[in-house]
Design a protein around this motif. Structure first.
Motif, short mmCIF file in Angstrom:
data_model
loop_
_atom_site.label_atom_id
_atom_site.label_comp_id
_atom_site.label_asym_id
_atom_site.label_seq_id
_atom_site.Cartn_x
_atom_site.Cartn_y
_atom_site.Cartn_z
N ILE A 57 17.43 25.04 -55.34
CA ILE A 57 16.90 26.01 -54.37
C ILE A 57 18.11 26.80 -53.85
O ILE A 57 19.08 26.20 -53.38
CB ILE A 57 16.24 25.26 -53.19
CG1 ILE A 57 15.10 24.36 -53.69
CG2 ILE A 57 15.75 26.24 -52.13
CD1 ILE A 57 14.70 23.27 -52.72
N LYS A 107 11.84 31.95 -45.78
CA LYS A 107 10.39 31.89 -45.66
C LYS A 107 10.03 31.74 -44.18
O LYS A 107 10.67 30.98 -43.45
CB LYS A 107 9.87 30.66 -46.44
CG LYS A 107 8.44 30.25 -46.13
CD LYS A 107 7.46 31.15 -46.82
CE LYS A 107 6.03 30.83 -46.47
NZ LYS A 107 5.10 31.85 -46.98
N PHE A 137 12.63 28.82 -43.24
CA PHE A 137 13.84 28.76 -44.07
C PHE A 137 14.60 30.07 -43.92
O PHE A 137 14.00 31.14 -44.04
CB PHE A 137 13.49 28.53 -45.54
CG PHE A 137 12.88 27.17 -45.78
CD1 PHE A 137 13.69 26.05 -45.88
CD2 PHE A 137 11.51 27.03 -45.85
CE1 PHE A 137 13.13 24.80 -46.06
CE2 PHE A 137 10.94 25.77 -46.03
CZ PHE A 137 11.75 24.66 -46.14
N LYS A 140 8.94 20.27 -43.83
CA LYS A 140 8.93 19.44 -45.05
C LYS A 140 7.79 19.83 -45.99
O LYS A 140 7.99 20.07 -47.19
CB LYS A 140 8.80 17.94 -44.68
CG LYS A 140 9.91 17.43 -43.79
CD LYS A 140 9.73 15.98 -43.43
CE LYS A 140 8.49 15.67 -42.62
NZ LYS A 140 8.46 16.29 -41.28
N THR A 173 6.08 22.53 -46.01
CA THR A 173 6.27 23.90 -46.48
C THR A 173 7.22 23.93 -47.68
O THR A 173 6.97 24.62 -48.66
CB THR A 173 6.83 24.79 -45.33
OG1 THR A 173 5.95 24.67 -44.22
CG2 THR A 173 6.93 26.25 -45.74
N LEU A 174 8.26 23.11 -47.61
CA LEU A 174 9.20 23.04 -48.74
C LEU A 174 8.51 22.52 -49.99
O LEU A 174 8.65 23.08 -51.09
CB LEU A 174 10.41 22.17 -48.38
CG LEU A 174 11.49 22.03 -49.45
CD1 LEU A 174 12.02 23.40 -49.87
CD2 LEU A 174 12.65 21.16 -48.97
N LYS A 187 7.61 32.46 -51.41
CA LYS A 187 8.86 32.63 -50.66
C LYS A 187 9.08 34.11 -50.39
O LYS A 187 8.52 34.96 -51.09
CB LYS A 187 10.03 32.01 -51.42
CG LYS A 187 10.18 32.50 -52.85
CD LYS A 187 11.24 31.67 -53.56
CE LYS A 187 11.55 32.11 -54.96
NZ LYS A 187 10.48 32.46 -55.85
N ILE A 227 14.07 29.43 -56.82
CA ILE A 227 13.86 27.99 -57.04
C ILE A 227 13.86 27.80 -58.55
O ILE A 227 12.98 28.30 -59.25
CB ILE A 227 12.53 27.51 -56.43
CG1 ILE A 227 12.52 27.75 -54.91
CG2 ILE A 227 12.31 26.02 -56.74
CD1 ILE A 227 11.23 27.35 -54.20
N VAL A 235 14.93 25.17 -41.19
CA VAL A 235 15.37 23.91 -41.78
C VAL A 235 16.86 23.93 -42.09
O VAL A 235 17.37 24.88 -42.69
CB VAL A 235 14.60 23.64 -43.09
CG1 VAL A 235 15.11 22.36 -43.75
CG2 VAL A 235 13.10 23.54 -42.85
#
Ligand SMILES: Nc1ncnc2c1ncn2[C@@H]1O[C@H](COP(=O)(O)OP(=O)(O)OP(=O)(O)O)[C@@H](O)[C@H]1O
Ligand SMILES: [Mg+2]
Length: 228
Positions: free
Chosen positions: A5, A10, A18, A41, A43-44, A54, A59, A201
């Motif tokens: 990543i 985001k 993010f 978490k 969302t990731l 995103k 990614i 995050v």
């Protein structure tokens, strides 16, 4: 293949989840995302699974790979029985027939053999969670994503399922990524724990578990969490 990543951004409306976030999840590891409620978490995981879009960043290492995902919220198909919910992911009708022995072994493992013909509405919360796990095991993804997979389960069954996840991981070597709020669960199941904070995050700590005394790792994580 590593999952990489890079410079991920985001948000939801005005909330930035993010902001230029980067993380490499190395293959061959069992990754735990450990962090407070609402930090990002799920969302990731959704971004990894392609269920969220995103805003920017990349990614890599996900394309074309089969992902088995146990969602944080139960997503069983209400009009299918326990057995049919699991069969649904393993073979398209008319194509390859599901491996009956494998399916039955999985039902047995999650202790749902006698409930295989029940519908989700007839199950307890923990039972539904076990069906969700069984479905992911049956799907056999290259990447296994588990979002708080053992919540609501009795300690005995939780241990048994964690052992099965470890056994399954030894056999199939999926790229395992999971979240939990339980530090002991994190240490038991993972090789790498990312202690997150946010949003947005950020990685507060990256703790390697393998080959270390579990109690020392737990103490280290608790110390990290106490740190402001
Ligand atoms: N679809 C959405 N629309 C708007 N806001 C969202 C959406 N999904 C998540 N959020 C917000 O993003 C933040 C992170 O949510 P997320 O579900 O990723 O947290 P989490 O770390 O998984 O929390 P938990 O441990 O409680 O499951 C929260 O503030 C949440 O309200
Ligand atoms: Mg979540």
């Amino acid at each position: 293949m590593n999952i990489k990543i890079t410079n991920l951004s985001k948000g939801f409306g005005k909330l930035t989840i993010f902001d230029d976030f980067s993380l490499t999840l190395e293959s061959g590891s069992r990754h735990c995302l450990f962090g407070p409620s609402g930090c990002g978490k799920t969302t990731l995981l959704n971004l990894l699974a392609g269920l969220e879009t995103k805003e920017s960043g990349t990614i890599e290492g996900i394309d074309q790979r089969k992902i088995a995902y146990v969602f944080q919220e139960e997503r069983l198909i209400p009009w299918l029985t326990v057995r049919e919910n699991i069969e649904f992911v393993v073979g398209e009708k008319g194509k390859s027939a599901p491996d009956v022995a494998h399916l039955e072994a999985i039902l047995e493992l999650v202790e749902l053999t006698s409930f295989q013909n029940h519908y989700p509405s007839e199950l307890s919360g923990g039972m539904k969670q076990r069906v969700s796990l069984a479905r992911a095991f049956a799907y056999n993804g290259e990447i296994l994503v588990l979002d708080e997979p053992f919540k609501g389960l009795h300690h005995d069954l939780k241990l048994k399922l964690m052992d099965y996840v470890l056994k399954y991981w030894e056999m199939e070597r999926p790229h395992l990524i999971f979240t939990t709020h339980d530090v002991e669960e994190a240490v038991y199941l993972s090789s790498d724990i990312y202690v997150l904070e946010g949003p947005p995050v950020s990685i507060k700590a990256h703790t390697q578990v393998s080959g270390r005394e579990k109690s020392a790792v737990i103490e280290e994580i608790l110390t990290t969490m106490r740190r402001v």
